[in-house]
Design a protein around this motif. Structure first.
Motif, PDB file in Angstrom:
ATOM      1  N   ARG A  25      14.213 -18.043 -11.017  1.00 33.43           N
ATOM      2  CA  ARG A  25      14.209 -19.504 -11.225  1.00 33.43           C
ATOM      3  C   ARG A  25      14.772 -20.241 -10.018  1.00 33.43           C
ATOM      4  O   ARG A  25      14.255 -21.302  -9.642  1.00 33.43           O
ATOM      5  CB  ARG A  25      15.008 -19.881 -12.482  1.00 33.43           C
ATOM      6  CG  ARG A  25      14.188 -19.827 -13.760  1.00 33.43           C
ATOM      7  CD  ARG A  25      14.888 -20.539 -14.925  1.00 33.43           C
ATOM      8  NE  ARG A  25      16.262 -20.134 -15.110  1.00 33.43           N
ATOM      9  CZ  ARG A  25      16.659 -19.078 -15.822  1.00 33.43           C
ATOM     10  NH1 ARG A  25      15.760 -18.306 -16.414  1.00 33.43           N
ATOM     11  NH2 ARG A  25      17.927 -18.784 -15.940  1.00 33.43           N
ATOM     12  N   THR A  26      15.845 -19.703  -9.401  1.00 39.52           N
ATOM     13  CA  THR A  26      16.428 -20.381  -8.228  1.00 39.52           C
ATOM     14  C   THR A  26      15.442 -20.356  -7.062  1.00 39.52           C
ATOM     15  O   THR A  26      15.302 -21.344  -6.335  1.00 39.52           O
ATOM     16  CB  THR A  26      17.776 -19.768  -7.785  1.00 39.52           C
ATOM     17  OG1 THR A  26      17.576 -18.407  -7.362  1.00 39.52           O
ATOM     18  CG2 THR A  26      18.820 -19.842  -8.900  1.00 39.52           C
ATOM     19  N   ARG A  27      14.746 -19.238  -6.877  1.00 39.55           N
ATOM     20  CA  ARG A  27      13.747 -19.145  -5.797  1.00 39.55           C
ATOM     21  C   ARG A  27      12.577 -20.090  -6.063  1.00 39.55           C
ATOM     22  O   ARG A  27      12.056 -20.721  -5.144  1.00 39.55           O
ATOM     23  CB  ARG A  27      13.250 -17.708  -5.658  1.00 39.55           C
ATOM     24  CG  ARG A  27      14.314 -16.812  -5.074  1.00 39.55           C
ATOM     25  CD  ARG A  27      13.844 -15.389  -4.915  1.00 39.55           C
ATOM     26  NE  ARG A  27      14.940 -14.610  -4.340  1.00 39.55           N
ATOM     27  CZ  ARG A  27      14.765 -13.535  -3.597  1.00 39.55           C
ATOM     28  NH1 ARG A  27      13.556 -13.098  -3.331  1.00 39.55           N
ATOM     29  NH2 ARG A  27      15.810 -12.889  -3.117  1.00 39.55           N
ATOM     30  N   MET A  28      12.165 -20.165  -7.329  1.00 41.17           N
ATOM     31  CA  MET A  28      11.066 -21.051  -7.714  1.00 41.17           C
ATOM     32  C   MET A  28      11.466 -22.506  -7.476  1.00 41.17           C
ATOM     33  O   MET A  28      10.697 -23.284  -6.905  1.00 41.17           O
ATOM     34  CB  MET A  28      10.729 -20.836  -9.198  1.00 41.17           C
ATOM     35  CG  MET A  28       9.429 -21.459  -9.622  1.00 41.17           C
ATOM     36  SD  MET A  28       8.003 -20.684  -8.847  1.00 41.17           S
ATOM     37  CE  MET A  28       7.924 -19.128  -9.722  1.00 41.17           C
ATOM     38  N   ALA A  29      12.672 -22.867  -7.886  1.00 42.44           N
ATOM     39  CA  ALA A  29      13.157 -24.244  -7.710  1.00 42.44           C
ATOM     40  C   ALA A  29      13.194 -24.617  -6.229  1.00 42.44           C
ATOM     41  O   ALA A  29      12.755 -25.708  -5.848  1.00 42.44           O
ATOM     42  CB  ALA A  29      14.541 -24.403  -8.343  1.00 42.44           C
ATOM     43  N   ALA A  30      13.691 -23.718  -5.392  1.00 38.00           N
ATOM     44  CA  ALA A  30      13.782 -23.991  -3.949  1.00 38.00           C
ATOM     45  C   ALA A  30      12.393 -24.141  -3.338  1.00 38.00           C
ATOM     46  O   ALA A  30      12.157 -25.051  -2.533  1.00 38.00           O
ATOM     47  CB  ALA A  30      14.559 -22.875  -3.261  1.00 38.00           C
ATOM     48  N   ALA A  31      11.465 -23.277  -3.723  1.00 34.19           N
ATOM     49  CA  ALA A  31      10.108 -23.327  -3.166  1.00 34.19           C
ATOM     50  C   ALA A  31       9.379 -24.602  -3.591  1.00 34.19           C
ATOM     51  O   ALA A  31       8.732 -25.258  -2.775  1.00 34.19           O
ATOM     52  CB  ALA A  31       9.326 -22.081  -3.595  1.00 34.19           C
ATOM     53  N   LEU A  32       9.505 -24.987  -4.868  1.00 36.09           N
ATOM     54  CA  LEU A  32       8.834 -26.197  -5.354  1.00 36.09           C
ATOM     55  C   LEU A  32       9.489 -27.471  -4.809  1.00 36.09           C
ATOM     56  O   LEU A  32       8.810 -28.477  -4.597  1.00 36.09           O
ATOM     57  CB  LEU A  32       8.804 -26.219  -6.890  1.00 36.09           C
ATOM     58  CG  LEU A  32       7.823 -25.236  -7.535  1.00 36.09           C
ATOM     59  CD1 LEU A  32       8.048 -25.169  -9.039  1.00 36.09           C
ATOM     60  CD2 LEU A  32       6.370 -25.610  -7.229  1.00 36.09           C
ATOM     61  N   ALA A  33      10.792 -27.414  -4.563  1.00 36.49           N
ATOM     62  CA  ALA A  33      11.504 -28.584  -4.026  1.00 36.49           C
ATOM     63  C   ALA A  33      10.949 -28.989  -2.663  1.00 36.49           C
ATOM     64  O   ALA A  33      11.000 -30.163  -2.285  1.00 36.49           O
ATOM     65  CB  ALA A  33      13.000 -28.289  -3.919  1.00 36.49           C
ATOM     66  N   GLU A  34      10.384 -28.028  -1.942  1.00 33.28           N
ATOM     67  CA  GLU A  34       9.809 -28.329  -0.620  1.00 33.28           C
ATOM     68  C   GLU A  34       8.647 -29.309  -0.714  1.00 33.28           C
ATOM     69  O   GLU A  34       8.338 -29.989   0.262  1.00 33.28           O
ATOM     70  CB  GLU A  34       9.378 -27.036   0.076  1.00 33.28           C
ATOM     71  CG  GLU A  34      10.561 -26.188   0.509  1.00 33.28           C
ATOM     72  CD  GLU A  34      10.164 -24.931   1.278  1.00 33.28           C
ATOM     73  OE1 GLU A  34       9.019 -24.872   1.780  1.00 33.28           O
ATOM     74  OE2 GLU A  34      11.008 -24.033   1.373  1.00 33.28           O
ATOM     75  N   ILE A  35       7.997 -29.389  -1.872  1.00 37.11           N
ATOM     76  CA  ILE A  35       6.924 -30.389  -2.047  1.00 37.11           C
ATOM     77  C   ILE A  35       7.350 -31.467  -3.050  1.00 37.11           C
ATOM     78  O   ILE A  35       6.523 -32.196  -3.590  1.00 37.11           O
ATOM     79  CB  ILE A  35       5.578 -29.746  -2.442  1.00 37.11           C
ATOM     80  CG1 ILE A  35       5.651 -29.022  -3.793  1.00 37.11           C
ATOM     81  CG2 ILE A  35       5.061 -28.822  -1.341  1.00 37.11           C
ATOM     82  CD1 ILE A  35       4.290 -28.715  -4.402  1.00 37.11           C
TER      83      ILE A  35
END
Length: 162
Positions: A25-35
């Motif tokens: 979830r933390t990796r997903m949140a960081a990756a999606l935050a980029e857009i």
């Protein structure tokens, strides 16, 4: 004399699932935050594109409470990615419609989500990856398919007895 802790007789499946889920979830949140998206925003966009759905239906699909759903849809509207509209079939109902910009962002966010999942799975040898996915799918459709309601008289350990 201090008592010895009880010996564990099984692997701590709860820890393994919680830990991997948390880190994913933390990796997903960081990756999606980029857009500029949250995982919830991504979830709402994708499910709203599948078919005409109300906020309530989308909240259930995304396992969100009403307040979280309202905040999420507000953020999508502010960003010009979705809008609340009257339903085409029931004028009293309001549905979440994805804009053209929202559809493009959803395609982009789905590529990101798939990439995060692929990276996790690619970290395993191919044979283990297949076994893990088969086992997890079997658990989620079988033994762990239905949550059990917590007993209403359950007390939290930290709760005082005063």
């Amino acid at each position: 004399m201090s008592a010895m802790a009880p010996a564990r007789t099984e692997s701590d499946l709860s820890f393994l699932l919680d830990r991997t889920s948390h880190v994913l979830r933390t990796r997903m949140a960081a990756a999606l935050a980029e857009i500029g998206l949250t995982a919830r925003m991504h979830c709402v966009l994708v499910h709203a594109m599948e078919e005409e759905r109300t906020q309530i239906q989308l909240a259930e699909l995304g396992d969100m409470d009403k307040t979280t759903m309202v905040v999420t849809v507000d953020a999508l509207e502010e960003a010009g990615l979705a809008e609340r509209r009257p339903s085409g079939t029931d004028r009293r109902a309001r549905v979440i419609a994805v804009t053209e910009k929202g559809a493009e962002v959803a395609r982009q966010s789905q590529r990101i989500v798939d990439g995060v999942h692929r990276a996790a799975l690619d970290s395993l040898p191919a044979d283990e990856r297949e076994v893990l996915l088969r086992a997890m799918n079997r658990l989620v459709t079988g033994h762990l398919s239905t949550p059990v309601a917590a007993p209403s008289n359950a007390r939290r350990a930290r709760e005082s007895t005063r």
